[in-house]
Design a protein around this motif. Sequence first.
Motif: not given
Length: 163
Positions: A70-71, A5, A66-67, A8, A85-86, A89, A82
């Motif tokens: 995507a961001q 987290s 991957e997150t 991200v 998605f995390l 993933s 987010q």
Amino acid sequence: MARGSAAVAAGAAYSRSDRAALAELGLDLDRLRALTARERQQTILDEILGAPGHPDDEALRRAAHETLKAQAEDPAMTQDAQIDFLLASYVYQQALVELTSQTARRELSRDAVRRFEERIKPVIFKKAKGMASGNSRFLSPALFIEKATGLVETIFRVMRTTR
């Protein structure tokens, strides 16, 4: 998951050019700006997650990466999206670890693994949507882990019954 987290959050802080938030995470905005997108993502992962020492660490690193990607593709991605998605993933990466383990133990053929991979990713992302973020703007690491663990168990149960 707290480290995932945080990674991200660093990606989101970079997107906002939030120097203070990056500094809290031990990152420098100017240094990150000087890097390519891939180098920036790797730097964030290295600084916050460190080197993986266990398959779970590698799964978290891949999920966070991957997150971050995507961001970068969608700078307007909401915080809730987010988090979802995390979570998706991470669960997907955990499923891949399990599939790899089953292949190594010769419980599944490579073809079976490929079919599982194709089928489970969309299912995981669909199930995770709104699961982590829900109605709350704050998701504690313990609650995130609880939700990830529950989703992993569900996916593994489905994988075992559909072999």
